[in-house]
Design a protein around this motif. Structure first.
Motif, PDB file in Angstrom:
ATOM      1  N   PHE A 112      22.508  45.558 -22.204  1.00 18.38           N
ATOM      2  CA  PHE A 112      23.894  45.300 -22.603  1.00 18.38           C
ATOM      3  C   PHE A 112      24.341  43.933 -22.123  1.00 18.38           C
ATOM      4  CE2 PHE A 112      23.683  48.117 -18.977  1.00 18.38           C
ATOM      5  CZ  PHE A 112      24.561  47.598 -18.057  1.00 18.38           C
ATOM      6  N   TYR A 113      25.431  43.472 -22.713  1.00 17.17           N
ATOM      7  CA  TYR A 113      25.905  42.094 -22.582  1.00 17.17           C
ATOM      8  C   TYR A 113      24.814  41.132 -23.054  1.00 17.17           C
ATOM      9  CZ  TYR A 113      30.301  43.320 -20.434  1.00 17.17           C
ATOM     10  OH  TYR A 113      31.542  43.827 -20.214  1.00 17.17           O
ATOM     11  N   THR A 114      24.118  41.517 -24.114  1.00 17.65           N
ATOM     12  CA  THR A 114      23.052  40.673 -24.648  1.00 17.65           C
ATOM     13  C   THR A 114      23.590  39.392 -25.289  1.00 17.65           C
ATOM     14  OG1 THR A 114      23.014  41.913 -26.722  1.00 17.65           O
ATOM     15  CG2 THR A 114      21.465  42.597 -24.990  1.00 17.65           C
ATOM     16  N   ALA A 115      24.890  39.342 -25.583  1.00 16.81           N
ATOM     17  CA  ALA A 115      25.484  38.104 -26.097  1.00 16.81           C
ATOM     18  C   ALA A 115      25.352  36.981 -25.063  1.00 16.81           C
ATOM     19  CB  ALA A 115      26.951  38.317 -26.463  1.00 16.81           C
ATOM     20  N   SER A 116      25.195  37.352 -23.783  1.00 15.13           N
ATOM     21  CA  SER A 116      25.041  36.372 -22.702  1.00 15.13           C
ATOM     22  C   SER A 116      23.585  36.210 -22.268  1.00 15.13           C
ATOM     23  CB  SER A 116      25.850  36.810 -21.478  1.00 15.13           C
ATOM     24  OG  SER A 116      27.196  37.025 -21.809  1.00 15.13           O
ATOM     25  N   ALA A 117      22.677  36.919 -22.908  1.00 15.90           N
ATOM     26  CA  ALA A 117      21.264  36.852 -22.509  1.00 15.90           C
ATOM     27  C   ALA A 117      20.727  35.434 -22.687  1.00 15.90           C
ATOM     28  CB  ALA A 117      20.438  37.834 -23.327  1.00 15.90           C
ATOM     29  N   GLN A 118      19.842  35.043 -21.811  1.00 16.02           N
ATOM     30  CA  GLN A 118      19.260  33.710 -21.865  1.00 16.02           C
ATOM     31  C   GLN A 118      18.129  33.665 -22.896  1.00 16.02           C
ATOM     32  OE1 GLN A 118      20.651  31.080 -20.300  1.00 16.02           O
ATOM     33  NE2 GLN A 118      22.168  32.689 -19.917  1.00 16.02           N
ATOM     34  N   PRO A 119      17.978  32.549 -23.590  1.00 11.78           N
ATOM     35  CA  PRO A 119      16.950  32.458 -24.629  1.00 11.78           C
ATOM     36  C   PRO A 119      15.528  32.574 -24.079  1.00 11.78           C
ATOM     37  CG  PRO A 119      17.999  30.325 -24.279  1.00 11.78           C
ATOM     38  CD  PRO A 119      18.766  31.324 -23.468  1.00 11.78           C
ATOM     39  N   TRP A 120      15.333  32.324 -22.799  1.00  8.52           N
ATOM     40  CA  TRP A 120      14.005  32.412 -22.193  1.00  8.52           C
ATOM     41  C   TRP A 120      13.686  33.803 -21.666  1.00  8.52           C
ATOM     42  CZ3 TRP A 120      15.165  33.760 -17.261  1.00  8.52           C
ATOM     43  CH2 TRP A 120      16.367  33.284 -16.719  1.00  8.52           C
ATOM     44  N   ASP A 121      14.655  34.718 -21.749  1.00  7.89           N
ATOM     45  CA  ASP A 121      14.463  36.083 -21.273  1.00  7.89           C
ATOM     46  C   ASP A 121      13.844  36.924 -22.389  1.00  7.89           C
ATOM     47  OD1 ASP A 121      14.623  38.560 -20.024  1.00  7.89           O
ATOM     48  OD2 ASP A 121      16.755  38.803 -20.461  1.00  7.89           O
ATOM     49  N   TYR A 122      12.730  37.564 -22.112  1.00 10.68           N
ATOM     50  CA  TYR A 122      12.109  38.468 -23.079  1.00 10.68           C
ATOM     51  C   TYR A 122      12.615  39.877 -22.809  1.00 10.68           C
ATOM     52  CZ  TYR A 122       8.806  41.284 -25.627  1.00 10.68           C
ATOM     53  OH  TYR A 122       8.258  42.192 -26.494  1.00 10.68           O
ATOM     54  N   MET A 123      13.298  40.469 -23.773  1.00  6.60           N
ATOM     55  CA  MET A 123      13.811  41.830 -23.644  1.00  6.60           C
ATOM     56  C   MET A 123      12.890  42.806 -24.365  1.00  6.60           C
ATOM     57  SD  MET A 123      17.925  41.473 -24.054  1.00  6.60           S
ATOM     58  CE  MET A 123      18.054  40.034 -25.094  1.00  6.60           C
ATOM     59  N   ASN A 124      12.782  43.996 -23.811  1.00  5.75           N
ATOM     60  CA  ASN A 124      11.980  45.054 -24.420  1.00  5.75           C
ATOM     61  C   ASN A 124      12.540  45.347 -25.819  1.00  5.75           C
ATOM     62  OD1 ASN A 124      10.852  47.495 -25.241  1.00  5.75           O
ATOM     63  ND2 ASN A 124      10.934  48.398 -23.207  1.00  5.75           N
ATOM     64  N   PRO A 125      11.774  45.130 -26.867  1.00  4.04           N
ATOM     65  CA  PRO A 125      12.287  45.337 -28.224  1.00  4.04           C
ATOM     66  C   PRO A 125      12.572  46.796 -28.549  1.00  4.04           C
ATOM     67  CG  PRO A 125       9.955  44.796 -28.295  1.00  4.04           C
ATOM     68  CD  PRO A 125      10.393  44.640 -26.867  1.00  4.04           C
ATOM     69  N   ASP A 126      12.051  47.723 -27.743  1.00  2.16           N
ATOM     70  CA  ASP A 126      12.270  49.149 -27.995  1.00  2.16           C
ATOM     71  C   ASP A 126      13.609  49.663 -27.467  1.00  2.16           C
ATOM     72  OD1 ASP A 126       9.763  49.289 -29.211  1.00  2.16           O
ATOM     73  OD2 ASP A 126       8.768  49.819 -27.325  1.00  2.16           O
ATOM     74  N   LEU A 127      14.279  48.869 -26.630  1.00  4.18           N
ATOM     75  CA  LEU A 127      15.557  49.312 -26.065  1.00  4.18           C
ATOM     76  C   LEU A 127      16.709  48.937 -26.980  1.00  4.18           C
ATOM     77  CD1 LEU A 127      15.243  48.385 -22.272  1.00  4.18           C
ATOM     78  CD2 LEU A 127      14.828  50.594 -23.376  1.00  4.18           C
ATOM     79  N   PRO A 128      17.710  49.814 -27.113  1.00  9.76           N
ATOM     80  CA  PRO A 128      18.914  49.446 -27.873  1.00  9.76           C
ATOM     81  C   PRO A 128      19.605  48.261 -27.213  1.00  9.76           C
ATOM     82  CG  PRO A 128      18.956  51.790 -27.279  1.00  9.76           C
ATOM     83  CD  PRO A 128      17.791  51.173 -26.581  1.00  9.76           C
ATOM     84  N   LYS A 129      20.207  47.394 -28.034  1.00 13.05           N
ATOM     85  CA  LYS A 129      20.884  46.189 -27.554  1.00 13.05           C
ATOM     86  C   LYS A 129      22.374  46.263 -27.887  1.00 13.05           C
ATOM     87  CE  LYS A 129      16.806  44.237 -26.799  1.00 13.05           C
ATOM     88  NZ  LYS A 129      16.047  45.392 -26.369  1.00 13.05           N
ATOM     89  N   PHE A 130      23.200  45.850 -26.931  1.00 13.04           N
ATOM     90  CA  PHE A 130      24.648  45.823 -27.114  1.00 13.04           C
ATOM     91  C   PHE A 130      25.159  44.448 -26.690  1.00 13.04           C
ATOM     92  CE2 PHE A 130      23.391  50.172 -26.281  1.00 13.04           C
ATOM     93  CZ  PHE A 130      24.023  50.868 -27.289  1.00 13.04           C
ATOM     94  N   ASP A 131      25.943  43.791 -27.558  1.00 10.80           N
ATOM     95  CA  ASP A 131      26.498  42.475 -27.240  1.00 10.80           C
ATOM     96  C   ASP A 131      27.359  42.497 -25.990  1.00 10.80           C
ATOM     97  OD1 ASP A 131      25.276  41.227 -29.359  1.00 10.80           O
ATOM     98  OD2 ASP A 131      27.056  41.213 -30.632  1.00 10.80           O
ATOM     99  N   LYS A 132      28.109  43.578 -25.810  1.00  7.97           N
ATOM    100  CA  LYS A 132      28.997  43.754 -24.653  1.00  7.97           C
ATOM    101  C   LYS A 132      28.665  45.095 -24.001  1.00  7.97           C
ATOM    102  CE  LYS A 132      31.603  40.074 -25.402  1.00  7.97           C
ATOM    103  NZ  LYS A 132      31.712  38.990 -24.483  1.00  7.97           N
ATOM    104  N   MET A 133      29.619  45.675 -23.282  1.00 11.38           N
ATOM    105  CA  MET A 133      29.436  46.992 -22.680  1.00 11.38           C
ATOM    106  C   MET A 133      29.621  48.045 -23.758  1.00 11.38           C
ATOM    107  SD  MET A 133      28.814  48.788 -19.982  1.00 11.38           S
ATOM    108  CE  MET A 133      29.178  47.951 -18.470  1.00 11.38           C
ATOM    109  N   PRO A 134      28.669  48.967 -23.905  1.00 18.12           N
ATOM    110  CA  PRO A 134      28.840  50.011 -24.921  1.00 18.12           C
ATOM    111  C   PRO A 134      30.074  50.857 -24.629  1.00 18.12           C
ATOM    112  CG  PRO A 134      26.644  50.117 -23.932  1.00 18.12           C
ATOM    113  CD  PRO A 134      27.424  49.099 -23.169  1.00 18.12           C
ATOM    114  N   VAL A 135      30.772  51.245 -25.675  1.00 18.11           N
ATOM    115  CA  VAL A 135      31.996  52.043 -25.526  1.00 18.11           C
ATOM    116  C   VAL A 135      31.706  53.347 -24.793  1.00 18.11           C
ATOM    117  CG1 VAL A 135      33.816  53.250 -26.774  1.00 18.11           C
ATOM    118  CG2 VAL A 135      33.078  51.014 -27.544  1.00 18.11           C
TER     119      VAL A 135
END
Length: 140
Positions: A112-135
């Protein structure tokens, strides 16, 4: 995982025990967590605050979170290890995964807060992504 788990800081001055299963586990990519960890994100779990017993002195540094509410970041005043977060919901406590005595059972379920994720950070593609905090997390 066993329901009861323990952890603490690097120097051993602060120890904790939790008697409840985590409500949620995830990786926060907000800029505050990046600055607080000195890394790309903070991995943590959310538990009922009443299920945690803490021994030792913990200092908190408060910031204004994205919600506009105060979020506390707990650390050991002796060695500086980051251990806890106090979210705006007083009944909950965040525990940083790296502070667990056995962090091998930690399994993040989201980024979560992936809108702030760094371009050099590799995130697990299997995990759900949220731009901010999920409701769903804000309403716990």
């Amino acid at each position: 995982m066993a329901i009861k788990f323990t952890g603490g800081c690097l120097c051993g001055s602060v120890r904790y025990e939790c008697s409840a299963e985590p409500i949620a586990m995830g990786n926060c990519h907000c800029r505050d967590c990046q600055r607080a960890t000195g890394s790309a994100y903070a991995s943590g779990l959310l538990v009922p605050r009443s299920a945690v017993t803490i021994t030792g002195d913990v200092k908190y540094y408060d910031v204004i979170g994205d919600s506009g509410s105060i979020v506390g970041r707990g650390f050991c005043p002796n060695c500086g290890s980051r251990l806890f977060s106090k979210p705006p919901i007083p009944e909950l406590l965040g525990i940083l995964a790296g502070s667990l005595d056995d962090p091998s059972w930690f399994q993040p379920a989201m980024d979560f807060y992936t809108a702030s994720a760094q371009p050099w950070d590799y995130m697990n593609p299997d995990l759900p992504k949220f731009d901010k905090m999920p409701v769903m997390q804000q309403s716990l």
